[in-house]
Scaffold this active site. Structure first.
Site, PDB file in Angstrom:
ATOM      1  N   GLY A 178       0.846  -1.195   0.000  1.00  0.00           N
ATOM      2  CA  GLY A 178       0.000   0.000   0.000  1.00  0.00           C
ATOM      3  C   GLY A 178       0.881   1.245   0.000  1.00  0.00           C
ATOM      4  O   GLY A 178       1.895   1.297   0.703  1.00  0.00           O
ATOM      5  N   ARG A 184     -12.330  -1.229 -11.282  1.00  0.00           N
ATOM      6  CA  ARG A 184     -12.430  -0.208 -12.323  1.00  0.00           C
ATOM      7  C   ARG A 184     -12.696  -0.798 -13.705  1.00  0.00           C
ATOM      8  O   ARG A 184     -13.254  -0.157 -14.564  1.00  0.00           O
ATOM      9  CB  ARG A 184     -11.186   0.670 -12.309  1.00  0.00           C
ATOM     10  N   HIS A 233      -3.943  -5.276  12.186  1.00  0.00           N
ATOM     11  CA  HIS A 233      -3.242  -5.103  10.907  1.00  0.00           C
ATOM     12  C   HIS A 233      -2.089  -6.118  10.751  1.00  0.00           C
ATOM     13  O   HIS A 233      -0.924  -5.733  10.648  1.00  0.00           O
ATOM     14  CB  HIS A 233      -2.718  -3.652  10.786  1.00  0.00           C
ATOM     15  N   GLY A 283      -2.136  -8.679   8.334  1.00  0.00           N
ATOM     16  CA  GLY A 283      -2.303  -9.408   7.070  1.00  0.00           C
ATOM     17  C   GLY A 283      -1.038 -10.071   6.564  1.00  0.00           C
ATOM     18  O   GLY A 283      -1.039 -11.242   6.174  1.00  0.00           O
TER      19      GLY A 283
END
Ligand code: NDP
Ligand code: DGY
Length: 328
Positions: free
Chosen positions: A85, A186, A293, A295
């Site tokens: 990220g 998208r 958090h 992951g």
């Protein structure tokens, strides 16, 4: 080997797995300065530490904005983040200044997908509640109506953001007997064929899914995407899972949806803020499972992330091809 004067200054904002540190140390070109702690570098120390740096190795908890770039000054060639990220990086500013960015795609995909499946099952089958009942004496006998949850077999799963991690989640969930796999994003993805994925509008996904899994990146379009309207379209029996970024969710609206019975349960690996204050309303709810958090938190994944982050940084310093460069 470079002379002391030729060494390039690198600021590392946290203690990272030794695999990456060794690569930086053995490169023989870095004058390393490390915020040697497991806790985030205070802002003032970040601004001080980055001054004059040629390279910055940062974490997702460091906000790298115009102020940091100004503090770094014109030497800064490369920012290498220990994450896939990149929402903590002021990309437009960075691009304007011609600084290259390295990140860690792919190497954490399996670990994050695995954790997402674990969180989904723990939430749907109420594992934290069950564990608690065993410990607090609430387990009196086997009861037909006690601690029942929801199963994946015959279900419809909706994945918001069928990227690297979203697809890896879908691949893992399909063998549980998932009947329909919906996804949105998208544009349709050819690789969705592998999981018989159906590209649908967000509205359809939210209305028809028994499990809504959020695995998109954080962008202006996805910020606050999961709000009151979103939850109001979900079925009362549906489970919401987020392993993307906390701000994709409006947490007040999620609290309302969970406490009013608008949705069945939620599992979150990411929150706003992080850490979530221990007195946060979401933590009072039995039907909300919150993880800190984690992951990508397997030993091997973090080791490989560390190596990749170091190699990206060195490539940025030497002006060579990075193993994983973010296209700006
Ligand atoms: P990818 O870039 O491969 O996937 C991101 C996906 O988000 C793409 O498929 C993209 O779709 C989709 N997306 C973007 N905008 C939207 C939108 N408006 N609506 C729906 N989908 C959208 O990244 P990764 O899969 O590698 O990682 C995804 C994110 O997971 C990271 O950005 C990070 O925030 C988070 N993460 C969390 C971890 C944890 O510890 N919990 C660990 C690792 C990552 P399209 O291709 O159509 O643009
Ligand atoms: C990332 O890499 O973006 C995760 O959130 C942590 O691994």
């Amino acid at each position: 080997m470079m002379s002391a004067q030729q060494m390039l200054k690198v600021f590392v904002t946290r203690r990272i797995p030794q695999e990456g540190m060794k690569i930086l140390q053995n490169a023989g070109m870095c004058n390393l300065s490390v915020w040697d702690s497991d806790e985030p570098v205070p802002r003032a120390e970040l601004l001080k530490g980055v001054a004059g740096a040629h390279g910055l190795l940062c974490l997702l908890s460091d906000k790298i904005d115009a102020e940091v770039l100004d503090a770094a000054g014109p030497n800064l060639k490369v920012i290498s983040t220990f994450s896939v990220g990149c929402d903590h990086l002021a990309i437009e500013e960075i691009k304007k200044q011609g600084i290259r960015v390295g990140y860690t795609p792919d190497v954490l995909t399996d670990a994050t997908a695995e954790l997402t499946v674990a969180l989904l099952l723990a939430t749907a089958r109420r594992l934290p509640e069950g564990v608690e009942e065993v410990k607090n004496g609430g387990w009196s006998t086997w009861k037909p109506l006690w601690l029942c949850g929801y199963g994946l077999s015959g279900s419809t799963v909706g994945v918001i953001g069928l990227g690297r991690i979203g697809l890896a989640i879908a691949r893992r969930l399909k063998p549980f007997g998932v009947k329909r796999l919906l996804y949105t994003g998208r544009q349709p993805k050819p690789q969705a064929q592998e999981v018989d994925g159906e590209y649908v509008p967000l509205d359809t996904l939210v209305r028809e899914s028994d499990f809504v899994v959020v695995s998109c990146s954080l962008t202006p379009d996805t910020q606050g995407l999961c709000d009151k309207t979103f939850f109001s379209k979900m079925k009362k029996t549906s489970i919401f899972i987020n392993t993307s970024r906390g701000v994709v969710v409006n947490q007040e609206d999620l609290f309302e949806a969970l406490s009013s019975g608008q949705i069945a349960a939620a599992g979150l690996d990411v929150t706003t803020p992080e850490p979530l204050p221990t007195n946060h309303p979401l933590l009072t709810l039995k039907n909300c499972v919150v993880l800190p958090h984690i992951g990508s938190a397997t030993y091997s994944t973090r080791g490989v992330m560390s190596e990749l982050t170091a190699n990206n940084l060195l490539a940025g310093l030497t002006g060579s091809e990075m193993p994983s460069e973010l296209k700006l």
